[in-house]
Each structure stands twice: as C-alpha cells, then as structure tokens.
Design an enzyme around this catalytic site. Structure first.
Site, PDB file in Angstrom:
ATOM      1  N   TRP A  94       0.847  -1.201   0.000  1.00 12.26           N
ATOM      2  CA  TRP A  94       0.000   0.000   0.000  1.00 12.26           C
ATOM      3  C   TRP A  94       0.872   1.237   0.000  1.00 12.26           C
ATOM      4  O   TRP A  94       2.084   1.144   0.234  1.00 12.26           O
ATOM      5  CB  TRP A  94      -0.961  -0.010   1.209  1.00 12.26           C
ATOM      6  CG  TRP A  94      -2.180   0.847   0.969  1.00 12.26           C
ATOM      7  CD1 TRP A  94      -2.458   2.050   1.527  1.00 12.26           C
ATOM      8  CD2 TRP A  94      -3.266   0.566   0.084  1.00 12.26           C
ATOM      9  NE1 TRP A  94      -3.658   2.540   1.044  1.00 12.26           N
ATOM     10  CE2 TRP A  94      -4.166   1.648   0.148  1.00 12.26           C
ATOM     11  CE3 TRP A  94      -3.556  -0.492  -0.787  1.00 12.26           C
ATOM     12  CZ2 TRP A  94      -5.341   1.697  -0.609  1.00 12.26           C
ATOM     13  CZ3 TRP A  94      -4.725  -0.439  -1.540  1.00 12.26           C
ATOM     14  CH2 TRP A  94      -5.593   0.649  -1.433  1.00 12.26           C
ATOM     15  N   ASP A 153      -0.474  11.875   0.362  1.00  9.38           N
ATOM     16  CA  ASP A 153      -1.535  12.771   0.815  1.00  9.38           C
ATOM     17  C   ASP A 153      -2.807  11.993   1.170  1.00  9.38           C
ATOM     18  O   ASP A 153      -2.786  10.770   1.252  1.00  9.38           O
ATOM     19  CB  ASP A 153      -1.800  13.843  -0.250  1.00  9.38           C
ATOM     20  CG  ASP A 153      -2.329  13.275  -1.563  1.00  9.38           C
ATOM     21  OD1 ASP A 153      -2.589  12.048  -1.647  1.00  9.38           O
ATOM     22  OD2 ASP A 153      -2.488  14.051  -2.526  1.00  9.38           O
ATOM     23  N   GLU A 190      -3.414   9.274  -1.088  1.00 15.11           N
ATOM     24  CA  GLU A 190      -2.367   8.263  -1.168  1.00 15.11           C
ATOM     25  C   GLU A 190      -1.545   8.425  -2.447  1.00 15.11           C
ATOM     26  O   GLU A 190      -1.199   7.470  -3.125  1.00 15.11           O
ATOM     27  CB  GLU A 190      -3.015   6.867  -1.051  1.00 15.11           C
ATOM     28  CG  GLU A 190      -4.114   6.918   0.016  1.00 15.11           C
ATOM     29  CD  GLU A 190      -4.613   5.616   0.559  1.00 15.11           C
ATOM     30  OE1 GLU A 190      -5.148   4.832  -0.236  1.00 15.11           O
ATOM     31  OE2 GLU A 190      -4.485   5.386   1.771  1.00 15.11           O
ATOM     32  N   GLU A 206     -18.101   6.038  -2.660  1.00 20.17           N
ATOM     33  CA  GLU A 206     -16.901   6.879  -2.527  1.00 20.17           C
ATOM     34  C   GLU A 206     -16.962   8.055  -3.499  1.00 20.17           C
ATOM     35  O   GLU A 206     -16.626   9.183  -3.147  1.00 20.17           O
ATOM     36  CB  GLU A 206     -15.670   6.017  -2.821  1.00 20.17           C
ATOM     37  CG  GLU A 206     -14.349   6.719  -2.672  1.00 20.17           C
ATOM     38  CD  GLU A 206     -13.182   5.778  -2.966  1.00 20.17           C
ATOM     39  OE1 GLU A 206     -13.076   5.301  -4.117  1.00 20.17           O
ATOM     40  OE2 GLU A 206     -12.387   5.513  -2.049  1.00 20.17           O
TER      41      GLU A 206
HETATM   42  C1  BGC Z   1      -8.673   7.211  -0.695  1.00 21.63           C
HETATM   43  C2  BGC Z   1      -8.261   7.440   0.737  1.00 21.63           C
HETATM   44  C3  BGC Z   1      -9.043   6.555   1.675  1.00 21.63           C
HETATM   45  C4  BGC Z   1      -9.038   5.113   1.223  1.00 21.63           C
HETATM   46  C5  BGC Z   1      -9.999   4.254   2.042  1.00 21.63           C
HETATM   47  C6  BGC Z   1      -8.577   5.750  -0.998  1.00 21.63           C
HETATM   48  O1  BGC Z   1      -8.964   5.520  -2.326  1.00 21.63           O
HETATM   49  O2  BGC Z   1      -7.838   7.950  -1.557  1.00 21.63           O
HETATM   50  O3  BGC Z   1      -8.493   8.784   1.113  1.00 21.63           O
HETATM   51  O4  BGC Z   1      -8.503   6.648   2.953  1.00 21.63           O
HETATM   52  O5  BGC Z   1      -9.419   5.043  -0.116  1.00 21.63           O
HETATM   53  O6  BGC Z   1     -11.290   4.761   2.012  1.00 21.63           O
END
Ligand code: BGC
Length: 389
Positions: A121, A171, A174, A330
């Site tokens: 990750w 950030d 990620e 999301e």
């Molecule tokens: C996002 C992160 C988030 C993670 C889990 C990623 O795709 O960029 O901000 O913490 O998903 O939800």
C-alpha cells in the site's frame, strides 16, 4: 447505481439516511473497535484507516454514539502502544538526523486486529495521526469523556508528529509522496493543538507540540498560499478538495478569514459541479468523479463561515448520491475529469467502493452541524430548502 433523487427528496430523506448510515457503521464496526473503510470493496476489505476511521468516529460522536467512537479511539490507542518501541526508534533516529525511509514509518491502515497487513500500500501518510488526536479531543469535549486512558498513545503520537511533520509523504489520496501537503499539515496541527489544549501532553512535550504547530502555520502562510487561497501542497498554485477540512471541521483556519473565504471560493469555482466536489483537477481515479465526502467537508466550511444555505445544498447533493439501498459511494460518475480512465479502474478493482463508511459519517457530521438536535432519536426539521436542478 446512483438513484435519481432530486435534492428536495434527498433533503427530506436526510434524517433517514443519517439513521441508516449510523446503523451501517455500528453494524460493521468490528469487535476490536475498527471501522472497515468499505466492507466489500476489493482493495479496502479487511483494513481500517486512521484517516477514515477518525472522521467516522467524529461523525458518530457528533450523532450521539459515544460508545462507538470511544471503542474506535481505544483501537487506535492499542495499535499505537503495541508499536511503542518502533515509534521511539523512529523518533530517536529522526532527532539524530537519520530519518527512517518511508517504508519504516507508521502505515496508513491496519487490519482489524491491529496488524500492518501483508498487502502492498501507499503507506507513509501523516495526516491520520493528527486526525485521530483531533477527533479524540473533540469527542472528549463533546461528551465530557475522561482522556487519561489515552495519554500514552497520545504522547507517542505527538512525539511521532513533532519529529516528522515536515517530511514529504503520501496525501489524503495516497498520492504524491514527494510533496508536503497542506491538508496533511492541517490535520497534524489540529491534532497537536488539540492534544495540548486537552492536557494530553505536558512539559517539554507540550512545548514541542505547540512549537511544531506554530511552525506548520508559518510554513503554510509562506509556501501554502497562492492567489490568496490555500494550495494543494507547498509551492504550487492548485487546490485540492481536502483543503476545506482545514477550515472545518479541523479549524486550522478561522472560517471568517479572507484566506478561508478565498479557499472556499477557489474550491467552488475550480472543483465543484452542482453540489459535487472533485478531488483535484487532473484526478484520474475511476475517471475522476465527484466525492460525497468532499461536498460534506465544503459544506462544513460554508456552515462555519455562516453560509448555511450553501451548506444545505452541498448536503443535499451528497445525499442524492445514495443508492436505492441507501448506501453512499466513494464517488459518482456523471461529471468525470478523465472519462477515459474510468474503465481501467473498473477492470482493476471492480465497481466504486460502495458503501464507503466515511461517506456516511460525513453526511451525518454535516447534517448534525446544520441541525444539532439531530440524533438517532430525532429527525431533521430546520434545514433550508435545497435548490432545484
Ligand atoms: C482514498 C483514501 C481513503 C481510502 C480508504 C482511498 O482511495 O484515496 O483517502 O482513505 O481510499 O477509504
């Protein structure tokens, strides 16, 4: 699939959506206290993030669920204290001028039983460690919770952050591990300020935390502001949807300041379509759609600045992304920055993460902000009407 709710029908249903979101979060919280980011999404299943989890805990705490948030903060504390030796090593090495490589820093996410997990990750992210401290103290102040049981974990976190806050890291999304991100700095400074304010740290440690938070504000003022607004990372002119959090709920910026107003304005003009907020220009993840969490963060910033009607519109948009089963995703398509990239992600990881617990928690958090009487036992009554579209 997103439904065709209009903002009005969504607004009318927000109390129900908040209630069902809370039920979902409570049902999915693990016996250890962890919040799964998204229970069924291939790349997230089995993991709890400090970032998502802290904002989820803040949402349910604001909604009156003290026990769930407390259990999450206990989980964070166990994760940290189990790594006390490792954190001491990181801090000592860093203070000796030998900062460990990113892969030796604390990860962004853990398995429910508090292990690092075995999947690759983009792990070195500092924001979640500030956010958990900030959310913990907000929870304690809201519910009058005694913080003494979290002191050791808070001290470890403060040492970790005061020694490493100025390092580039991944950030909120990620990405871009080569940069120092302004929303990451906002999380760190909010966490350090909260720990000092609540007396979780004292003596030299409190002085170091205060000095680090002051240094963060100075570096943001010098290198994290362009054209009057906050920037995505130090030294650029672009913005990122996560910057709204620096205004609210984190409160790094005074919501009524010119800097906050210009930041909100830039986010509205550059990243917001109807009430949906993109992460940043150039986003390609699932084609770069709009994220309900970011509508809620922008709504919280507007609410803090006194713009409750716009906050309600953003809340209505976030609610309108719910599926027929009242699950919040999301992100949604409909307005994509990079439509040609969507299929690649669908092929790689499957359909967009749905439900995303963070989305549900942010909707709850903004709904409560607009109607503080809202809890699982009441309904939403005082929101202004949403727009038509
Ligand atoms: C996002 C992160 C988030 C993670 C889990 C990623 O795709 O960029 O901000 O913490 O998903 O939800």
């Amino acid at each position: 699939m997103p439904t065709t709710f209009t903002p009005q029908t969504a607004l009318a249903g927000i109390a129900d959506l908040a209630a069902s979101g809370h039920r979902l979060i409570a049902a999915l919280q693990t016996p250890e206290g962890a919040y799964p980011a998204s229970p069924t999404f291939s790349a997230y299943a089995g993991y709890c993030w400090f970032r998502d989890g802290s904002f989820i805990a803040d949402g349910v705490s604001s909604y009156g669920d003290e026990a769930s948030a407390t259990a999450f903060f206990d989980w964070c504390a166990r994760v940290l204290t189990a790594r006390a030796d490792h954190i001491h090593w990181i801090v000592n090495e860093t203070r000796a001028g030998r900062p460990p490589a990113g892969e030796h820093m604390l990860p962004a996410r853990f398995t429910y039983d508090g292990q690092d997990g075995t999947d690759e990750w983009w792990d070195f992210q500092l924001d979640g460690y500030g956010t958990w401290l900030w959310a913990l103290v907000a929870h304690a102040e809201r519910h009058g919770v005694d913080l003494s049981g979290w002191r050791e974990a808070a001290e470890l976190t403060v040492d970790y952050l005061t020694s490493s806050w100025d390092r580039p890291c991944y950030d909120w999304w990620e990405e871009h591990s080569e940069s120092v991100h302004v929303s990451t700095l906002a999380c760190v400074s909010a966490g350090l300020d909260a720990a000092v304010r609540a007396g979780l740290v004292s003596g030299t440690r409190a002085e170091e935390a205060t000095a680090a938070s002051r240094a963060i504000r100075e570096v943001v003022a010098e290198r994290g502001v362009r054209d009057g607004h906050l920037t995505k990372w130090l030294g650029v002119a672009t913005v990122d949807g996560s910057l709204a959090a620096a205004i609210a709920p984190l409160g790094m910026l005074d919501a009524r300041s010119a800097l906050a107003a210009a930041t909100i304005d830039a986010l509205e003009r550059q990243l917001t379509v109807d009430g949906g907020v993109h992460r940043y220009l150039g986003d390609t993840f699932y084609g770069g759609g709009r994220w309900p969490i970011l509508s809620c963060f922008l709504g919280l910033a507007h609410a803090a600045a006194g713009e409750r009607e716009r906050a309600a519109e953003l809340l209505a948009w976030a609610a309108s992304t719910a599926t027929a089963d009242l699950d919040l995703p999301e992100q949604v398509d409909g307005h994509l920055i990079a439509p040609g990239m969507r299929q690649e992600w669908l092929d790689r990881w499957g359909a967009v993460a749905t439900p995303l617990l963070w989305s549900h928690a942010m909707l709850i958090r903004l709904a409560v902000e607009l109607d503080p009487t809202l809890t699982s036992l009441t309904s939403l009554t005082s929101l202004p009407e949403g727009p038509t579209r």
